[in-house]
Design an enzyme around this catalytic site. Structure first.
Site, mmCIF file in Angstrom:
data_model
loop_
_atom_site.group_PDB
_atom_site.id
_atom_site.type_symbol
_atom_site.label_atom_id
_atom_site.label_comp_id
_atom_site.label_asym_id
_atom_site.label_seq_id
_atom_site.Cartn_x
_atom_site.Cartn_y
_atom_site.Cartn_z
ATOM 1 N N HIS A 278 11.048 -39.454 1.356
ATOM 2 C CA HIS A 278 9.689 -39.119 0.922
ATOM 3 C C HIS A 278 8.659 -40.002 1.633
ATOM 4 O O HIS A 278 7.599 -39.514 2.054
ATOM 5 C CB HIS A 278 9.555 -39.298 -0.592
ATOM 6 C CG HIS A 278 10.058 -38.136 -1.377
ATOM 7 N ND1 HIS A 278 10.796 -38.274 -2.532
ATOM 8 C CD2 HIS A 278 9.936 -36.794 -1.185
ATOM 9 C CE1 HIS A 278 11.097 -37.086 -3.011
ATOM 10 N NE2 HIS A 278 10.590 -36.168 -2.209
ATOM 11 N N CYS B 16 -0.618 -0.346 7.858
ATOM 12 C CA CYS B 16 -1.080 0.211 6.594
ATOM 13 C C CYS B 16 -2.500 0.749 6.693
ATOM 14 O O CYS B 16 -2.864 1.692 5.988
ATOM 15 C CB CYS B 16 -0.994 -0.846 5.498
ATOM 16 S SG CYS B 16 0.701 -1.241 5.021
ATOM 17 N N ARG C 30 14.104 -23.768 -5.594
ATOM 18 C CA ARG C 30 15.027 -23.641 -4.465
ATOM 19 C C ARG C 30 15.166 -22.178 -4.028
ATOM 20 O O ARG C 30 15.252 -21.877 -2.834
ATOM 21 C CB ARG C 30 16.401 -24.196 -4.842
ATOM 22 C CG ARG C 30 16.455 -25.711 -4.961
ATOM 23 C CD ARG C 30 17.869 -26.168 -5.304
ATOM 24 N NE ARG C 30 17.961 -27.624 -5.433
ATOM 25 C CZ ARG C 30 19.082 -28.274 -5.674
ATOM 26 N NH1 ARG C 30 20.218 -27.593 -5.850
ATOM 27 N NH2 ARG C 30 19.094 -29.593 -5.776
ATOM 28 N N CYS D 99 -2.381 -4.536 6.904
ATOM 29 C CA CYS D 99 -1.944 -4.877 8.259
ATOM 30 C C CYS D 99 -2.479 -3.858 9.262
ATOM 31 O O CYS D 99 -2.648 -2.677 8.966
ATOM 32 C CB CYS D 99 -0.421 -4.950 8.325
ATOM 33 S SG CYS D 99 0.435 -3.401 8.014
ATOM 34 N N SER E 152 21.578 -41.959 -11.640
ATOM 35 C CA SER E 152 20.395 -41.103 -11.798
ATOM 36 C C SER E 152 20.665 -39.824 -12.588
ATOM 37 O O SER E 152 19.759 -38.993 -12.714
ATOM 38 C CB SER E 152 19.842 -40.731 -10.422
ATOM 39 O OG SER E 152 20.804 -39.996 -9.675
ATOM 40 N N GLU F 250 0.817 -1.204 0.000
ATOM 41 C CA GLU F 250 0.000 0.000 0.000
ATOM 42 C C GLU F 250 0.858 1.265 0.000
ATOM 43 O O GLU F 250 0.560 2.245 -0.696
ATOM 44 C CB GLU F 250 -0.935 0.005 1.218
ATOM 45 C CG GLU F 250 -1.936 -1.144 1.239
ATOM 46 C CD GLU F 250 -1.415 -2.390 1.954
ATOM 47 O OE1 GLU F 250 -2.234 -3.128 2.514
ATOM 48 O OE2 GLU F 250 -0.180 -2.616 1.948
ATOM 49 N N ALA G 297 12.470 -36.248 -9.587
ATOM 50 C CA ALA G 297 12.615 -36.373 -11.033
ATOM 51 C C ALA G 297 12.582 -37.855 -11.341
ATOM 52 O O ALA G 297 13.366 -38.629 -10.785
ATOM 53 C CB ALA G 297 13.930 -35.752 -11.491
ATOM 54 N N TRP H 51 21.471 -37.819 -16.121
ATOM 55 C CA TRP H 51 20.400 -36.967 -15.627
ATOM 56 C C TRP H 51 19.100 -37.535 -16.158
ATOM 57 O O TRP H 51 18.999 -37.809 -17.352
ATOM 58 C CB TRP H 51 20.569 -35.519 -16.098
ATOM 59 C CG TRP H 51 21.736 -34.825 -15.512
ATOM 60 C CD1 TRP H 51 22.948 -34.603 -16.093
ATOM 61 C CD2 TRP H 51 21.795 -34.237 -14.209
ATOM 62 N NE1 TRP H 51 23.763 -33.902 -15.239
ATOM 63 C CE2 TRP H 51 23.076 -33.665 -14.066
ATOM 64 C CE3 TRP H 51 20.911 -34.129 -13.135
ATOM 65 C CZ2 TRP H 51 23.480 -33.004 -12.907
ATOM 66 C CZ3 TRP H 51 21.304 -33.469 -12.000
ATOM 67 C CH2 TRP H 51 22.565 -32.922 -11.881
ATOM 68 N N ASP I 81 25.255 -39.125 -3.649
ATOM 69 C CA ASP I 81 25.222 -38.167 -4.750
ATOM 70 C C ASP I 81 26.128 -36.960 -4.540
ATOM 71 O O ASP I 81 26.433 -36.252 -5.502
ATOM 72 C CB ASP I 81 23.789 -37.673 -4.979
ATOM 73 C CG ASP I 81 22.844 -38.793 -5.394
ATOM 74 O OD1 ASP I 81 23.334 -39.844 -5.832
ATOM 75 O OD2 ASP I 81 21.618 -38.600 -5.276
#
Length: 360
Positions: A296, A86, A186, A77, A170, A53, A156, A172, A202
Site C-alpha cells: 500500500h 447505437c 473481487r 456509441c 490477522s 438502447e 481490514a 479474522w 498468509d
C-alpha cells in the site's frame, strides 16, 4: 408527474445491474418514454452483448414507437465494434428528444453521437444525473482516458489502525458481513494485487468465494519483492478461470505462474507506476490492492491509488510493533499527508466500511 431525473435514476439503476460484467466496456442503462409512460427499458448486460438502447427497444410494440423520449446514462456509441453504432439505430426511430447523463469520455468519440442526433433535428439534453453517472462508470472513465486501471486500496483493520498483531496474526479482524462485501468487490473488479510476502505468510487464494450472486475471480497479480515464492502456494494451484501473474523487477522465471510481467525495480519490489501501464495494456481496467502495508505504501507513493475502502472493526489490538495498513517511511508532516474527498461510512455488520477518493 415523473421528471427527467426520475427516468434517469431508473436508467442508472438498470445499468448498475451489470456491475462486474461489462469490462472493458461501461455500464449503461436506457429508458424509453412515450407520453410520460415508460414503454421500454434495458441495459448493457455483458461485454460483447447488445447495448442498452437495443435492449430497451426490442420489446416496444409498433403502436408505441411514436414521439419518443430516450433516457440513456451514457452518450450512445457512434462507432462499429462488436455491435453496430447505437446512434444509427436511434435515428431510425420516431424520437423527438434524447436525454444523456454524460458525454462519452473517450476523447476519440466524445460528442459525436450527440452532434449526429442534433443534426438530424432531435433535441438532446446532456447532464441529467451526470455526477451519479460518472461515479457509476468511474472505472471506465479512468481507463478510457489514461489507459491505466482504476485502483482501489483495501484493508481490514482494528479501530486503532492495526491490520495484524505484533506476531503477524490477522484472522479474522472483520466480520463475515465485511468479508462477504470484499468478495463482491473481487467479483466486480478485473484484478487483485498483493505482495509476495502476503502470499508466503498468509497463503491466500485471492478468489471470489460468494455462495450466491455474481461470481467471477479476478486476475491475480503478485509483486515479487525479492522473496522466494513457493510454487505450492494456493495462488498457483487453483481451479480458477482467472490467471495468476507475477510482476518482477529482475530476470526471474516462475514456471508455476500463468504469466510473468517484467518491469523496472522499485519500492515494494517493482515500479508500481510502470506496472499500472502494463496492466492497462493487458486489459486490466480495475485493480484491487489487498497487499500489506509495504505494498500500500508503494502504491500511494507512486500516486496510482484512486479510491480507498477501509473496513474498520470495533476492536483495539494495540502494540507498537503491530502492523498498520500503510507502512514505509511516511510523511514528515501532517500537511504532506494524502488528502481524501467524499468520505462515507457504511455499516457492515458490526464493522464500518470507510470509502473515500484520493484527491487529485
Amino acid at each position: 408527474m415523473p421528471s427527467d431525473k426520475t427516468y434517469m435514476e431508473r436508467a442508472l439503476d438498470l445499468a448498475s445491474k451489470a456491475r462486474g460484467r461489462t469490462s472493458p466496456n461501461p455500464m449503461v442503462g436506457c429508458v424509453v418514454v412515450s407520453d410520460k409512460e415508460v414503454v421500454g427499458e434495458g441495459y448493457h448486460e455483458y461485454a460483447g452483448g447488445p447495448h442498452a438502447e437495443v435492449n430497451a427497444f426490442q420489446d416496444i410494440a409498433p403502436p408505441q414507437r411514436k414521439q419518443l423520449t430516450v433516457f440513456v446514462t451514457l452518450e450512445p456509441c457512434a462507432h462499429h465494434g462488436k455491435t453496430p453504432p447505437c446512434v444509427e439505430m436511434l435515428l431510425q426511430e420516431d424520437i423527438v428528444r434524447v436525454v444523456v447523463a454524460m458525454e462519452d469520455p473517450n476523447p476519440l468519440t466524445a460528442g459525436k453521437s450527440i452532434a449526429r442526433l442534433r443534426e438530424a433535428g432531435i433535441h438532446v439534453d446532456v447532464g441529467c444525473c451526470e455526477v451519479e453517472a460518472r461515479r457509476l462508470n468511474e472505472v471506465f472513465v479512468k481507463y478510457i482516458t489514461t489507459g491505466r486501471p482504476f485502483v482501489v486500496a483495501k484493508c481490514a483493520m482494528t479501530l486503532d489502525g492495526k491490520i495484524a498483531s505484533h506476531t503477524g496474526h490477522s484472522k479474522w479482524i472483520t466480520s463475515e458481513a465485511a468479508r462477504t462485501r470484499v468478495h463482491q468487490i473481487r467479483a466486480e473488479l478485473d484484478g487483485i494485487l498483493v505482495g509476495s510476502r502476503t502470499v508466503m505468510l498468509d497463503d491466500p487464494s485471492l478468489t471470489c468465494r460468494l455462495e450466491t450472486g455474481f461470481v467471477k475471480d479476478p486476475t491475480r497479480i503478485i509483486l515479487d519483492a525479492g522473496e522466494y515464492l513457493d510454487d505450492q502456494r494456493r495462488v498457483f494451484n487453483l481451479n480458477s478461470s482467472a490467471e495468476t501473474w507475477v510482476a518482477v523487477g529482475t530476470d526471474r522465471e516462475y514456471p508455476a505462474a500463468d504469466g510473468v510481467i517484467n518491469v523496472p525495480p522499485g519500492e515494494g519490489g517493482v515500479d508500481i507506476a510502470v506496472l499500472m501501464d502494463e496492466l492497462g495494456a493487458r486489459g486490466i481496467t480495475s485493480l484491487l490492492i489487498e497487499g500489506g502495508g509495504t505494498t500500500h505504501a508503494a502504491a500511494f507513493k507512486a500516486g496510482v491509488v484512486d479510491k480507498v475502502m477501509f473496513f474498520v472493526a470495533p476492536k483495539i489490538l494495540g502494540g507498537r510493533d503491530a502492523l498498520t495498513p500503510v507502512e514505509g517511511a511516511g510523511f514528515d508532516t501532517v500537511d504532506e499527508a494524502i488528502q481524501l474527498d467524499g468520505m462515507t461510512a457504511t455499516a457492515m455488520g458490526p464493522d464500518l466500511l470507510i470509502e473515500a477518493y484520493v484527491r487529485p
